[in-house]
Design a protein around this motif. Sequence first.
Motif, PDB file in Angstrom:
ATOM      1  N   TYR A 195      17.666  31.466  75.907  1.00 34.39           N
ATOM      2  CA  TYR A 195      18.585  33.014  75.128  1.00 34.39           C
ATOM      3  C   TYR A 195      19.216  34.080  76.454  1.00 34.39           C
ATOM      4  O   TYR A 195      20.114  34.693  76.719  1.00 34.39           O
ATOM      5  CB  TYR A 195      17.955  33.409  74.396  1.00 34.39           C
ATOM      6  CG  TYR A 195      19.025  34.553  72.895  1.00 34.39           C
ATOM      7  CD1 TYR A 195      19.603  34.389  73.021  1.00 34.39           C
ATOM      8  CD2 TYR A 195      18.483  35.838  73.450  1.00 34.39           C
ATOM      9  CE1 TYR A 195      20.299  34.966  71.499  1.00 34.39           C
ATOM     10  CE2 TYR A 195      19.135  36.316  72.728  1.00 34.39           C
ATOM     11  CZ  TYR A 195      20.024  35.913  71.847  1.00 34.39           C
ATOM     12  OH  TYR A 195      21.207  37.029  71.356  1.00 34.39           O
ATOM     13  N   LYS A 196      17.818  34.969  77.433  1.00 32.39           N
ATOM     14  CA  LYS A 196      18.356  35.798  77.896  1.00 32.39           C
ATOM     15  C   LYS A 196      18.826  35.378  79.419  1.00 32.39           C
ATOM     16  O   LYS A 196      19.647  35.707  79.663  1.00 32.39           O
ATOM     17  CB  LYS A 196      16.801  35.692  78.759  1.00 32.39           C
ATOM     18  CG  LYS A 196      15.354  37.134  77.309  1.00 32.39           C
ATOM     19  CD  LYS A 196      14.467  36.803  78.685  1.00 32.39           C
ATOM     20  CE  LYS A 196      13.148  36.991  77.489  1.00 32.39           C
ATOM     21  NZ  LYS A 196      12.178  37.383  78.346  1.00 32.39           N
ATOM     22  N   PHE A 197      18.917  33.989  79.533  1.00 32.46           N
ATOM     23  CA  PHE A 197      19.964  33.543  81.094  1.00 32.46           C
ATOM     24  C   PHE A 197      21.512  33.845  80.142  1.00 32.46           C
ATOM     25  O   PHE A 197      22.317  34.190  80.593  1.00 32.46           O
ATOM     26  CB  PHE A 197      19.588  32.065  81.285  1.00 32.46           C
ATOM     27  CG  PHE A 197      18.437  32.449  81.582  1.00 32.46           C
ATOM     28  CD1 PHE A 197      17.204  32.628  81.911  1.00 32.46           C
ATOM     29  CD2 PHE A 197      17.985  30.783  81.439  1.00 32.46           C
ATOM     30  CE1 PHE A 197      16.483  32.433  82.488  1.00 32.46           C
ATOM     31  CE2 PHE A 197      17.115  30.199  82.182  1.00 32.46           C
ATOM     32  CZ  PHE A 197      15.820  31.281  82.181  1.00 32.46           C
ATOM     33  N   LEU A 198      21.662  33.086  79.271  1.00 34.88           N
ATOM     34  CA  LEU A 198      22.939  33.000  78.571  1.00 34.88           C
ATOM     35  C   LEU A 198      23.354  34.366  78.039  1.00 34.88           C
ATOM     36  O   LEU A 198      24.001  34.722  78.272  1.00 34.88           O
ATOM     37  CB  LEU A 198      23.158  31.964  77.089  1.00 34.88           C
ATOM     38  CG  LEU A 198      22.709  31.148  77.411  1.00 34.88           C
ATOM     39  CD1 LEU A 198      22.293  30.224  75.832  1.00 34.88           C
ATOM     40  CD2 LEU A 198      23.697  30.098  78.302  1.00 34.88           C
ATOM     41  N   GLN A 199      22.451  35.756  77.686  1.00 36.06           N
ATOM     42  CA  GLN A 199      22.660  36.637  77.304  1.00 36.06           C
ATOM     43  C   GLN A 199      23.367  36.995  78.325  1.00 36.06           C
ATOM     44  O   GLN A 199      24.450  38.348  78.581  1.00 36.06           O
ATOM     45  CB  GLN A 199      21.590  37.486  76.925  1.00 36.06           C
ATOM     46  CG  GLN A 199      22.051  39.302  76.079  1.00 36.06           C
ATOM     47  CD  GLN A 199      21.069  39.292  75.169  1.00 36.06           C
ATOM     48  OE1 GLN A 199      19.510  39.064  76.194  1.00 36.06           O
ATOM     49  NE2 GLN A 199      20.835  40.166  74.608  1.00 36.06           N
ATOM     50  N   LEU A 200      22.241  37.324  79.664  1.00 37.75           N
ATOM     51  CA  LEU A 200      23.279  38.242  80.679  1.00 37.75           C
ATOM     52  C   LEU A 200      24.200  37.677  81.579  1.00 37.75           C
ATOM     53  O   LEU A 200      25.158  37.819  81.612  1.00 37.75           O
ATOM     54  CB  LEU A 200      21.756  38.375  82.486  1.00 37.75           C
ATOM     55  CG  LEU A 200      22.077  37.961  83.351  1.00 37.75           C
ATOM     56  CD1 LEU A 200      22.032  39.344  83.562  1.00 37.75           C
ATOM     57  CD2 LEU A 200      20.605  38.666  84.400  1.00 37.75           C
ATOM     58  N   GLU A 260       9.645  43.024  83.207  1.00 38.14           N
ATOM     59  CA  GLU A 260       8.900  43.407  81.887  1.00 38.14           C
ATOM     60  C   GLU A 260       9.219  42.437  80.977  1.00 38.14           C
ATOM     61  O   GLU A 260      10.153  43.357  79.753  1.00 38.14           O
ATOM     62  CB  GLU A 260       9.364  44.820  81.872  1.00 38.14           C
ATOM     63  CG  GLU A 260       8.804  46.249  82.276  1.00 38.14           C
ATOM     64  CD  GLU A 260       9.055  47.672  82.330  1.00 38.14           C
ATOM     65  OE1 GLU A 260       9.758  48.335  81.260  1.00 38.14           O
ATOM     66  OE2 GLU A 260       8.307  48.472  82.828  1.00 38.14           O
ATOM     67  N   GLY A 261      10.305  40.898  81.428  1.00 37.75           N
ATOM     68  CA  GLY A 261       9.823  40.301  79.876  1.00 37.75           C
ATOM     69  C   GLY A 261      11.746  40.678  80.252  1.00 37.75           C
ATOM     70  O   GLY A 261      12.093  39.375  79.809  1.00 37.75           O
ATOM     71  N   GLU A 262      11.987  41.456  80.744  1.00 38.91           N
ATOM     72  CA  GLU A 262      14.004  40.909  80.592  1.00 38.91           C
ATOM     73  C   GLU A 262      14.123  40.405  81.969  1.00 38.91           C
ATOM     74  O   GLU A 262      14.070  40.467  83.716  1.00 38.91           O
ATOM     75  CB  GLU A 262      14.024  42.410  81.147  1.00 38.91           C
ATOM     76  CG  GLU A 262      16.100  42.352  80.722  1.00 38.91           C
ATOM     77  CD  GLU A 262      16.728  44.143  81.159  1.00 38.91           C
ATOM     78  OE1 GLU A 262      17.389  44.338  80.084  1.00 38.91           O
ATOM     79  OE2 GLU A 262      15.771  44.406  81.588  1.00 38.91           O
ATOM     80  N   VAL A 263      15.486  39.788  82.005  1.00 36.72           N
ATOM     81  CA  VAL A 263      15.953  38.968  83.030  1.00 36.72           C
ATOM     82  C   VAL A 263      17.067  39.375  83.855  1.00 36.72           C
ATOM     83  O   VAL A 263      17.897  40.048  83.275  1.00 36.72           O
ATOM     84  CB  VAL A 263      16.708  37.133  83.042  1.00 36.72           C
ATOM     85  CG1 VAL A 263      16.819  36.130  83.696  1.00 36.72           C
ATOM     86  CG2 VAL A 263      15.784  35.996  82.026  1.00 36.72           C
ATOM     87  N   ILE A 264      16.317  39.899  85.138  1.00 33.79           N
ATOM     88  CA  ILE A 264      17.463  40.834  85.781  1.00 33.79           C
ATOM     89  C   ILE A 264      18.225  40.128  86.958  1.00 33.79           C
ATOM     90  O   ILE A 264      19.191  40.282  87.289  1.00 33.79           O
ATOM     91  CB  ILE A 264      16.890  41.557  86.400  1.00 33.79           C
ATOM     92  CG1 ILE A 264      15.904  41.626  87.714  1.00 33.79           C
ATOM     93  CG2 ILE A 264      16.208  43.083  85.274  1.00 33.79           C
ATOM     94  CD1 ILE A 264      14.602  42.631  88.087  1.00 33.79           C
ATOM     95  N   CYS A 265      17.673  38.235  87.413  1.00 34.97           N
ATOM     96  CA  CYS A 265      19.013  38.099  88.003  1.00 34.97           C
ATOM     97  C   CYS A 265      18.374  36.760  87.681  1.00 34.97           C
ATOM     98  O   CYS A 265      17.147  35.854  87.775  1.00 34.97           O
ATOM     99  CB  CYS A 265      18.630  38.686  89.591  1.00 34.97           C
ATOM    100  SG  CYS A 265      19.306  37.675  91.188  1.00 34.97           S
TER     101      CYS A 265
END
Length: 133
Positions: free
Chosen positions: A22-27, A58-63
């Motif tokens: 979900y985080k990848f798709l969101q980014l 902090e749990g957020e995918v940034i790259c």
Amino acid sequence: MSLKAQSVILKSFQDLDKEELYKFLQLRIEVFVVEQNCPYQDFDDLDQEAQHMWIEEEGEVICYLRINSPGTKFDEPSLGRIVTKATHRSQGLAATLIKKGMKVINDLYSAPVKISAQSHLEDYYASFGFVKC
């Protein structure tokens, strides 16, 4: 700890949990579709066959990037969906992932790496040895 010193995470699609995907798709949608106004079919059935590499803060995918096996996107192994959150650009994060992604491909396939990228990034990718074809 500096962002560059943070560990790079690498997982196959089968090893991802739903939250990571979900985080990848969101980014990817945040940057490619909303910020860059490049609407395209992001769900291309390649994620299931890819290796996924990313850096979190902090749990957020940034790259993030994905590594495609030979014969999936191209005949050659490839890097794709290379993306960095706007708030974390110019810190060398994408460069870290690209270099590590190229090493993974070299270790697995001992083959040249192919990418498909936006034309305005041609000079950036040339710095890693990629040439326009």
